[in-house]
Design a protein around this motif. Structure first.
Motif, PDB file in Angstrom:
ATOM      1  N   ASP A 265      73.696 -90.239  49.625  1.00 11.27           N
ATOM      2  CA  ASP A 265      74.791 -90.895  50.339  1.00 11.27           C
ATOM      3  C   ASP A 265      75.988 -89.949  50.307  1.00 11.27           C
ATOM      4  OD1 ASP A 265      73.287 -93.192  50.762  1.00 11.27           O
ATOM      5  OD2 ASP A 265      73.972 -94.130  48.903  1.00 11.27           O
ATOM      6  N   TYR A 266      76.767 -89.928  51.381  1.00  7.62           N
ATOM      7  CA  TYR A 266      77.893 -88.997  51.394  1.00  7.62           C
ATOM      8  C   TYR A 266      79.108 -89.603  52.078  1.00  7.62           C
ATOM      9  CZ  TYR A 266      76.882 -87.832  56.327  1.00  7.62           C
ATOM     10  OH  TYR A 266      76.684 -87.877  57.685  1.00  7.62           O
ATOM     11  N   LYS A 267      80.252 -89.031  51.737  1.00  9.12           N
ATOM     12  CA  LYS A 267      81.524 -89.443  52.321  1.00  9.12           C
ATOM     13  C   LYS A 267      82.313 -88.187  52.652  1.00  9.12           C
ATOM     14  CE  LYS A 267      85.786 -92.006  51.259  1.00  9.12           C
ATOM     15  NZ  LYS A 267      86.501 -92.795  50.217  1.00  9.12           N
ATOM     16  N   VAL A 268      82.874 -88.140  53.859  1.00 10.72           N
ATOM     17  CA  VAL A 268      83.688 -86.996  54.276  1.00 10.72           C
ATOM     18  C   VAL A 268      85.160 -87.328  54.049  1.00 10.72           C
ATOM     19  CG1 VAL A 268      84.254 -85.404  56.141  1.00 10.72           C
ATOM     20  CG2 VAL A 268      81.959 -86.396  56.009  1.00 10.72           C
ATOM     21  N   ILE A 269      85.881 -86.380  53.456  1.00 15.75           N
ATOM     22  CA  ILE A 269      87.302 -86.544  53.142  1.00 15.75           C
ATOM     23  C   ILE A 269      88.082 -85.481  53.909  1.00 15.75           C
ATOM     24  CG2 ILE A 269      89.022 -86.601  51.283  1.00 15.75           C
ATOM     25  CD1 ILE A 269      86.589 -87.075  49.362  1.00 15.75           C
ATOM     26  N   LYS A 270      89.215 -85.866  54.445  1.00 21.78           N
ATOM     27  CA  LYS A 270      90.052 -84.940  55.209  1.00 21.78           C
ATOM     28  C   LYS A 270      91.207 -84.444  54.345  1.00 21.78           C
ATOM     29  CE  LYS A 270      93.005 -84.829  59.362  1.00 21.78           C
ATOM     30  NZ  LYS A 270      93.522 -85.661  60.482  1.00 21.78           N
ATOM     31  N   TYR A 271      91.367 -83.112  54.295  1.00 24.88           N
ATOM     32  CA  TYR A 271      92.460 -82.506  53.542  1.00 24.88           C
ATOM     33  C   TYR A 271      93.290 -81.617  54.465  1.00 24.88           C
ATOM     34  CZ  TYR A 271      89.755 -83.723  49.333  1.00 24.88           C
ATOM     35  OH  TYR A 271      89.055 -84.385  48.351  1.00 24.88           O
ATOM     36  N   VAL A 272      94.561 -81.450  54.103  1.00 26.85           N
ATOM     37  CA  VAL A 272      95.404 -80.457  54.767  1.00 26.85           C
ATOM     38  C   VAL A 272      96.105 -79.651  53.682  1.00 26.85           C
ATOM     39  CG1 VAL A 272      97.383 -82.039  54.986  1.00 26.85           C
ATOM     40  CG2 VAL A 272      97.211 -80.039  56.492  1.00 26.85           C
ATOM     41  N   PHE A 273      96.134 -78.329  53.870  1.00 24.19           N
ATOM     42  CA  PHE A 273      96.850 -77.449  52.953  1.00 24.19           C
ATOM     43  C   PHE A 273      98.239 -77.213  53.535  1.00 24.19           C
ATOM     44  CE2 PHE A 273      97.835 -73.109  51.299  1.00 24.19           C
ATOM     45  CZ  PHE A 273      97.955 -73.487  49.966  1.00 24.19           C
ATOM     46  N   LEU A 274      99.259 -77.758  52.875  1.00 22.57           N
ATOM     47  CA  LEU A 274     100.608 -77.747  53.421  1.00 22.57           C
ATOM     48  C   LEU A 274     101.613 -77.658  52.280  1.00 22.57           C
ATOM     49  CD1 LEU A 274     101.767 -77.992  56.330  1.00 22.57           C
ATOM     50  CD2 LEU A 274     102.064 -80.432  55.897  1.00 22.57           C
ATOM     51  N   PHE A 275     102.629 -76.832  52.465  1.00 27.70           N
ATOM     52  CA  PHE A 275     103.674 -76.662  51.447  1.00 27.70           C
ATOM     53  C   PHE A 275     103.062 -76.279  50.099  1.00 27.70           C
ATOM     54  CE2 PHE A 275     105.352 -80.144  54.267  1.00 27.70           C
ATOM     55  CZ  PHE A 275     106.160 -79.306  55.030  1.00 27.70           C
ATOM     56  N   ASN A 276     102.066 -75.381  50.163  1.00 33.13           N
ATOM     57  CA  ASN A 276     101.420 -74.849  48.962  1.00 33.13           C
ATOM     58  C   ASN A 276     100.776 -75.928  48.098  1.00 33.13           C
ATOM     59  OD1 ASN A 276     102.026 -72.141  49.524  1.00 33.13           O
ATOM     60  ND2 ASN A 276     104.083 -72.378  48.684  1.00 33.13           N
ATOM     61  N   ARG A 277     100.273 -76.960  48.734  1.00 27.87           N
ATOM     62  CA  ARG A 277      99.485 -77.952  48.015  1.00 27.87           C
ATOM     63  C   ARG A 277      98.525 -78.623  48.980  1.00 27.87           C
ATOM     64  NH1 ARG A 277     102.110 -83.395  47.400  1.00 27.87           N
ATOM     65  NH2 ARG A 277     103.714 -83.563  49.002  1.00 27.87           N
ATOM     66  N   VAL A 278      97.520 -79.274  48.418  1.00 34.34           N
ATOM     67  CA  VAL A 278      96.515 -79.954  49.226  1.00 34.34           C
ATOM     68  C   VAL A 278      96.834 -81.441  49.274  1.00 34.34           C
ATOM     69  CG1 VAL A 278      94.077 -80.583  49.378  1.00 34.34           C
ATOM     70  CG2 VAL A 278      94.725 -78.252  48.741  1.00 34.34           C
ATOM     71  N   ILE A 279      96.848 -81.987  50.486  1.00 40.07           N
ATOM     72  CA  ILE A 279      97.166 -83.397  50.695  1.00 40.07           C
ATOM     73  C   ILE A 279      95.969 -84.063  51.368  1.00 40.07           C
ATOM     74  CG2 ILE A 279      98.743 -85.024  51.812  1.00 40.07           C
ATOM     75  CD1 ILE A 279     100.794 -82.677  51.903  1.00 40.07           C
ATOM     76  N   ARG A 280      95.610 -85.232  50.883  1.00 36.55           N
ATOM     77  CA  ARG A 280      94.533 -85.996  51.505  1.00 36.55           C
ATOM     78  C   ARG A 280      95.105 -86.825  52.651  1.00 36.55           C
ATOM     79  NH1 ARG A 280      90.024 -89.573  48.225  1.00 36.55           N
ATOM     80  NH2 ARG A 280      89.060 -90.583  50.032  1.00 36.55           N
ATOM     81  N   LEU A 281      94.428 -86.794  53.800  1.00 42.23           N
ATOM     82  CA  LEU A 281      94.912 -87.480  54.988  1.00 42.23           C
ATOM     83  C   LEU A 281      93.874 -88.477  55.502  1.00 42.23           C
ATOM     84  CD1 LEU A 281      96.461 -84.587  57.129  1.00 42.23           C
ATOM     85  CD2 LEU A 281      97.674 -86.216  55.674  1.00 42.23           C
ATOM     86  N   PRO A 282      94.320 -89.505  56.207  1.00 40.51           N
ATOM     87  CA  PRO A 282      93.361 -90.406  56.864  1.00 40.51           C
ATOM     88  C   PRO A 282      92.810 -89.755  58.129  1.00 40.51           C
ATOM     89  CG  PRO A 282      95.599 -91.071  57.373  1.00 40.51           C
ATOM     90  CD  PRO A 282      95.719 -89.943  56.382  1.00 40.51           C
ATOM     91  N   PHE A 283      91.643 -90.189  58.532  1.00 43.20           N
ATOM     92  CA  PHE A 283      91.085 -89.716  59.793  1.00 43.20           C
ATOM     93  C   PHE A 283      91.761 -90.437  60.956  1.00 43.20           C
ATOM     94  CE2 PHE A 283      87.706 -88.417  56.919  1.00 43.20           C
ATOM     95  CZ  PHE A 283      87.415 -87.153  57.412  1.00 43.20           C
TER      96      PHE A 283
END
Length: 335
Positions: A265-283
Motif C-alpha cells: 500500500d502506498y501514499k504520495v506526499i507533496k513537498y516544496v523546497f522553499l526558503f531553505n526548508r522543506v514544506i509539506r503541501l496539499p494536492f
C-alpha cells in the motif's frame, strides 16, 4: 500504515544547507552529488558537490539507505567518492549503486526492515551522460534491461522485496519517456516490486502496476540554484565556463512515496523546497502530473511532451530575463 513497516522514498538530494526535515519514517534518498571539501573535478561536464555533510542535520537517524548510482557521484573522481562513502559510514548509513570494477553489475544491497529482507539495486541510463567508472576501481551500472532482469531472477529467492532505482528521464519534463514506461513495467512483470526514478528535476507520475509500484521521477527534494557555478573543467582543473540555472516552480516540487513494504500500500506526499526548508503541501487540481493521464502509445504523446517542454523553456527564459536583464547578441548586432 504501521510506520515500522513503511519506507519513505524521496527525490534528488544535494544537502547544501542544514535544516531539520520533520519526519518519523525511515527514509531512502538519491544523493545527487559527492560530499568533499576540495578535490579535483572530472573534466568536460557540470560538476556538483557539497563541502559539508548536512545529511545528519536534515534527516537525523531516519536515513535507511542512500542511492549513489547517478550521473554526478563521480564528479570529483575517486577522492570525492571515497570522501562521500566515509561521510555516509560516519552516519552509519548504508549505500547502494556502486560496485568494484572487477565485480558484476547491479550488486544489490540487502537490508532487513523488521523481519522482511529488501534488496536495493541501482542503474543509470546512458541518456544522463554518466561517468561510469573511476580509476579502474569503482563503477556504477549502466542500464541494460535484459541483464538487470537476469540479476533480479538470481536474487528473487533471497529477498521478499526488490527495489530498483533508475537514474533516467528527460530533464525538466513531468512526462516519462515512452521507453522508460516500457522498461519500468517490464521490470515489474519480471519480479521487481518497486521502481523509483530520479534525474529529471521535475516530478513525474506515480502508478500502481501489476501488484508493483512505479514512481517515474520524484523530482528535487533538496536542490540549490546554480549561479555562476564553475563548469566544464579542463584536464588541469581550470573551469572553461560558468553555469547558471535558477530553480523554477517545477524544480522545487517533489513527491515522497510512503510504502508499506509488507502490503505495498502506498501514499504520495507533496513537498516544496522553499526558503531553505522543506514544506509539506496539499494536492491541488494543478498537480495533474501525479497520475498517468496519457499513454505513450497514443500518437499525440510526443506532441504533448514537446509542447510541455517548449512552454517550460519559454517560462525559464522569461524569468531569467526578469532577474538578469540582458540584450541577446543577435539583437545587439541588429542595433
Amino acid at each position: 500504515m504501521d510506520k515500522n513497516k513503511v519506507l519513505l522514498f524521496l527525490g534528488d538530494v544535494v544537502p547544501y544547507k542544514p535544516f531539520k526535515f520533520q519526519n518519523d519514517l525511515k527514509t531512502v534518498i538519491n544523493l545527487e552529488c559527492p560530499i568533499i571539501k576540495d578535490g579535483f573535478p572530472e573534466e568536460g561536464k557540470i560538476n556538483l558537490k557539497v563541502k559539508e555533510n548536512f545529511l545528519g542535520d536534515i534527516f537525523g537517524n531516519k536515513l535507511f539507505c542512500v542511492n549513489i548510482g547517478n550521473n554526478h557521484i563521480l564528479d570529483y573522481g575517486l577522492e570525492g567518492l571515497s570522501s562521500t562513502i566515509n561521510e555516509l559510514e560516519g552516519l552509519k548509513t548504508q549505500h547502494f549503486g556502486l560496485s568494484r570494477s572487477n565485480e558484476g553489475k547491479y550488486n544489490p544491497l540487502i537490508l532487513k526492515l523488521g523481519d522482511m529482507r529488501i534488496a536495493f539495486i541501482s542503474a543509470v541510463c546512458s541518456s544522463t551522460s554518466p561517468l561510469l567508472e573511476v580509476d579502474d576501481t569503482f563503477r556504477i551500472s549502466e542500464l541494460d534491461t535484459d541483464a538487470l532482469i537476469q540479476k533480479i531472477t538470481q536474487i528473487r529467492p533471497l529477498t521478499e522485496r526488490i527495489v530498483v532505482y533508475i537514474h533516467w528521464g528527460r530533464e525538466e519534463s513531468s512526462y516519462p519517456e515512452p521507453q522508460d514506461i516500457i522498461t519500468a513495467r517490464r521490470l515489474i512483470d519480471n519480479g521487481v516490486d518497486i521502481v523509483i526514478g530520479s534525474h529529471a528535476h521535475a516530478p513525474q507520475p506515480v502508478e500502481g502496476y501489476n501488484k508493483g509500484i512505479i514512481a517515474y521521477n520524484l523530482g528535487n527534494f533538496i536542490m540549490p540554484a546554480l549561479r555562476n557555478a564553475p563548469a566544464y573543467f579542463s584536464g588541469n582543473g581550470e573551469a572553461q565556463s560558468t553555469y547558471n540555472k535558477n530553480t523554477m516552480p517545477w524544480n522545487r516540487i517533489s513527491w515522497g512515496v510512503a510504502i508499506d513494504m509488507h502490503t505495498l500500500d502506498y501514499k504520495v506526499i507533496k513537498y516544496v523546497f522553499l526558503f531553505n526548508r522543506v514544506i509539506r503541501l496539499p494536492f491541488t487540481p494543478f498537480d495533474r502530473y501525479l497520475n498517468m493521464n496519457s499513454s505513450p502509445l497514443n500518437e499525440t504523446y510526443d506532441y504533448q511532451v514537446n509542447r510541455h517542454l517548449r512552454r517550460r523553456a519559454l517560462y525559464r527564459r522569461i524569468r531569467d530575463f526578469i532577474y538578469r536583464p540582458h540584450v541577446p547578441e543577435k539583437l545587439k548586432r541588429i542595433l
